[in-house]
Motif scaffolding. Structure first.
Motif, PDB file in Angstrom:
ATOM      1  N   LEU A   1      -5.047   4.747   9.330  1.00  0.00           N
ATOM      2  CA  LEU A   1      -3.703   5.291   9.089  1.00  0.00           C
ATOM      3  C   LEU A   1      -3.797   6.686   8.510  1.00  0.00           C
ATOM      4  O   LEU A   1      -4.765   7.023   7.834  1.00  0.00           O
ATOM      5  CB  LEU A   1      -2.944   4.426   8.083  1.00  0.00           C
TER       6      LEU A   1
ATOM      7  N   HIS B   1      -9.147   0.578  13.451  1.00  0.00           N
ATOM      8  CA  HIS B   1      -7.852   1.134  13.080  1.00  0.00           C
ATOM      9  C   HIS B   1      -7.979   2.068  11.880  1.00  0.00           C
ATOM     10  O   HIS B   1      -8.956   2.017  11.145  1.00  0.00           O
ATOM     11  CB  HIS B   1      -6.841   0.018  12.790  1.00  0.00           C
TER      12      HIS B   1
ATOM     13  N   VAL C   1      -0.915   5.819  13.255  1.00  0.00           N
ATOM     14  CA  VAL C   1      -1.974   4.819  13.252  1.00  0.00           C
ATOM     15  C   VAL C   1      -2.928   5.183  14.390  1.00  0.00           C
ATOM     16  O   VAL C   1      -2.507   5.574  15.475  1.00  0.00           O
ATOM     17  CB  VAL C   1      -1.417   3.382  13.423  1.00  0.00           C
TER      18      VAL C   1
ATOM     19  N   TYR D   1       0.232  -5.156   9.121  1.00  0.00           N
ATOM     20  CA  TYR D   1       0.884  -4.073   8.391  1.00  0.00           C
ATOM     21  C   TYR D   1       2.363  -4.044   8.759  1.00  0.00           C
ATOM     22  O   TYR D   1       2.710  -4.121   9.935  1.00  0.00           O
ATOM     23  CB  TYR D   1       0.298  -2.708   8.785  1.00  0.00           C
ATOM     24  N   HIS D   2       3.221  -3.897   7.753  1.00  0.00           N
ATOM     25  CA  HIS D   2       4.652  -3.708   7.984  1.00  0.00           C
ATOM     26  C   HIS D   2       5.053  -2.442   7.237  1.00  0.00           C
ATOM     27  O   HIS D   2       4.869  -2.358   6.014  1.00  0.00           O
ATOM     28  CB  HIS D   2       5.449  -4.912   7.479  1.00  0.00           C
ATOM     29  N   VAL D   3       5.586  -1.455   7.984  1.00  0.00           N
ATOM     30  CA  VAL D   3       5.977  -0.188   7.371  1.00  0.00           C
ATOM     31  C   VAL D   3       7.326  -0.373   6.683  1.00  0.00           C
ATOM     32  O   VAL D   3       8.324  -0.695   7.328  1.00  0.00           O
ATOM     33  CB  VAL D   3       6.056   0.947   8.421  1.00  0.00           C
TER      34      VAL D   3
ATOM     35  N   LEU E   1       3.668   0.572   2.880  1.00  0.00           N
ATOM     36  CA  LEU E   1       3.451  -0.550   3.797  1.00  0.00           C
ATOM     37  C   LEU E   1       3.154  -1.820   3.017  1.00  0.00           C
ATOM     38  O   LEU E   1       2.579  -1.774   1.933  1.00  0.00           O
ATOM     39  CB  LEU E   1       2.238  -0.283   4.694  1.00  0.00           C
ATOM     40  N   THR E   2       3.513  -2.935   3.601  1.00  0.00           N
ATOM     41  CA  THR E   2       3.032  -4.227   3.135  1.00  0.00           C
ATOM     42  C   THR E   2       1.836  -4.572   4.007  1.00  0.00           C
ATOM     43  O   THR E   2       1.901  -4.451   5.230  1.00  0.00           O
ATOM     44  CB  THR E   2       4.111  -5.317   3.280  1.00  0.00           C
ATOM     45  N   VAL E   3       0.740  -4.977   3.382  1.00  0.00           N
ATOM     46  CA  VAL E   3      -0.473  -5.337   4.109  1.00  0.00           C
ATOM     47  C   VAL E   3      -0.823  -6.779   3.775  1.00  0.00           C
ATOM     48  O   VAL E   3      -0.898  -7.151   2.609  1.00  0.00           O
ATOM     49  CB  VAL E   3      -1.659  -4.420   3.743  1.00  0.00           C
TER      50      VAL E   3
ATOM     51  N   GLU F   1      -5.585  -8.253   9.983  1.00  0.00           N
ATOM     52  CA  GLU F   1      -4.727  -7.474   9.097  1.00  0.00           C
ATOM     53  C   GLU F   1      -3.366  -7.249   9.756  1.00  0.00           C
ATOM     54  O   GLU F   1      -3.288  -6.867  10.925  1.00  0.00           O
ATOM     55  CB  GLU F   1      -5.343  -6.113   8.772  1.00  0.00           C
TER      56      GLU F   1
ATOM     57  N   MET G   1       0.848  -1.166   0.000  1.00  0.00           N
ATOM     58  CA  MET G   1       0.000   0.000   0.000  1.00  0.00           C
ATOM     59  C   MET G   1       0.896   1.233   0.000  1.00  0.00           C
ATOM     60  O   MET G   1       1.870   1.296   0.743  1.00  0.00           O
ATOM     61  CB  MET G   1      -0.905   0.008   1.241  1.00  0.00           C
TER      62      MET G   1
END
Length: 113
Positions: free
Chosen positions: A56, A54, A31, A22-24, A66-68, A20, A1
């Protein structure tokens, strides 16, 4: 994303069944969760289980990337606590808002004659 500068990709929401993760990857932002807003940046990881609202925002100086990962279960729905809306995906995707009803409201419970 990819979240462009100053953008919020979706309203504050929770999922009925979806997890879910998320990795930034790069950038900074915030957040929102039940305890309020928290700063996030490169390397941070976030996990939201069903029922945990949640959101962002990218309030940094560059795109927030981010990876989602989500499990996308069948029958999933979303609740938007700020507006009282629901996203229902079955049988078609619809956004709706409703008042609480009695379980039998509108039902004809008489047997056929």
């Amino acid at each position: 994303m990819r979240v462009p500068l100053g953008r919020i990709p979706y309203p504050f929401h929770s999922h009925s069944a979806q997890w879910e993760f998320y990795h930034v990857i790069s950038g900074t932002g915030k957040v929102r969760h039940l305890e309020g807003w928290e700063s996030i940046g490169s390397g941070d990881a976030l996990l939201f289980k069903p029922g945990e609202p949640h959101q962002l925002i990218n309030d940094g100086d560059e795109d927030l990337i981010l990876t989602v990962v989500a499990d996308n279960p069948l029958g999933e729905s979303c609740h938007y606590p700020d507006s009282g809306k629901w996203l229902v995906r079955s049988p078609k995707s619809r956004i709706l808002r409703s008042e609480p009803l009695d379980y039998y409201d509108g039902e004809d419970l008489r047997p056929d004659d």
